[in-house]
Design an enzyme around this catalytic site. Sequence first.
Site, PDB file in Angstrom:
ATOM      1  N   LYS A   1       0.861  -1.256   0.045  1.00  0.00           N
ATOM      2  CA  LYS A   1      -0.051   0.111   0.123  1.00  0.00           C
ATOM      3  C   LYS A   1       0.963   1.300  -0.126  1.00  0.00           C
ATOM      4  CE  LYS A   1      -3.761   2.427   2.564  1.00  0.00           C
ATOM      5  NZ  LYS A   1      -4.542   2.496   3.577  1.00  0.00           N
TER       6      LYS A   1
ATOM      7  N   HIS B   1     -12.057 -34.578 -33.377  1.00  0.00           N
ATOM      8  CA  HIS B   1     -12.847 -33.208 -33.162  1.00  0.00           C
ATOM      9  C   HIS B   1     -13.655 -33.529 -31.781  1.00  0.00           C
ATOM     10  CE1 HIS B   1     -11.798 -31.214 -36.430  1.00  0.00           C
ATOM     11  NE2 HIS B   1     -12.196 -31.963 -37.344  1.00  0.00           N
TER      12      HIS B   1
END
Length: 512
Positions: free
Chosen positions: A140, A285
Amino acid sequence: MSDPVIKRALVSVSDKTGIVDFCRELSELGVEIFSTGGTLKTLQDAGIAAASISTITGFPEIMDGRVKTLHPKIHGGLLAVRQNADHIKQAADNGISFIDLVVVNLYPFEATVAKPNVSFEDAIENIDIGGPSMLRSAAKNNESVTVVTDSADYALVLQEMRANNGATTRATRLHLALKVFELTSRYDRAIATYLAGKVSAVEAAASTMSVQLAKELDMRYGENPHQNAGLYRLTDSNGTRSFEEFFEKLHGKELSYNNMLDIAAATSLIEEFRGEEPTVVIIKHTNPCGVAQASSLVDAWHRAFSTDTQAPFGGIVAFNRPLDMAAAQAVNEIFTEILIAPAFEDGVLELLMKKKDRRLVVQKKALPQSGWEFKSTPFGMLVQERDSKIVAKEDLKVVTKRQPTEAEIADLMFAWKICKHIKSNTILYVKNRQTYGVGAGQMSRVDSSKIARWKASEVNLDLHGSVVASDAFFPFADGLLAAAEAGVTAVIQPGGSIRDNEVIEAADANNL
């Protein structure tokens, strides 16, 4: 405003990689070092001047080290805004000295809960409290404080301190602060995920679910070339899962987004036959275009391939046992994208690696059978249990007059395992533990049936004496009658149509 010079450092690390060398150089640069517990001992044993955090707080480490850095003289020294006169005065009035550098990494919570049979108590003890608190305070106040969570950044910090008379640059401090919040948010999610698993262990699904994704691999592109894609490790209430945990690519170019989907489809299906006779699965697929069992892998390959002699080109092939030379030579006659096996016997890799683009993948262990599956939509995430249900012979309910033979039951069970992995609507013909016709993913079940029969006729496979599997009930008798006309002798399907009686009567009329 000039960058603040680093004069005092607080060092407390669980992972001590590189920490001795780093702190030795900090000390040589004139930095005063304070530390805790095992880290302090490590530094002092290495001859580095380091003082206990208690010399700052005036308070001993208590409660087995659970409380040591949660103190105003620590967080005041981190959070004080150096350009705020009131902060400076309050720090002086309360005997608080600034801390310019924080080097902290956290208790290994994720590694702890990933261990088999870890106790709940051990998991809880590895929740870091002081570490995240210090990191967040330092991050911070990144205007004045440098914070390091990753040993890979030690060199960067030292390099900048040498170049800037003991200071780091604003850009670097901001970058390191970002890494803090990425780390602490990931850490908190891991804890929440673990606890959610405990809370919902006996529930159908938790009311909230925490999922963490961390990129493991970049894909060349997504489903289409214009889409970006990546593979992410998944951490949820069932732990962390990653590609590298289950697979190792031994050869071939990088894997694509579609490759990953096919690998998932192929391995999920081949595991239905783990421990059974030699089995080969061919995927295209994400749908199986050929599956067969035989007394050898090479025979299983030939039988699976004969289901559809076109689709396997460029397909994905999975084996339920180590790939031997005879099967490898047979598969090598066509181009395949990926071969997956639990191992490759002597000489097989050398043969298969001659085709440079083909990927060779070892499956190191079984995929998890339990857990959740996720599918995203533009409006939310769908979550369901993994379909791990195994249907046993005892689960079958015969609703026709004629009982199936043992041979029919064997084929019906074989077909049902495969049917589960074919996209709906699904119609599958099987004969002698070999797929004879696959009808997948059509909007109409009748169309799937037509396609399955057509595919069998294309390769001259006679459906007389086969069985058929349908992933949903026959809504009308016409689908079953079409199967009877094709020569089917037995049917497996879940039932549930309001016209079940009509379908059963049609089966009885045809001695199915």
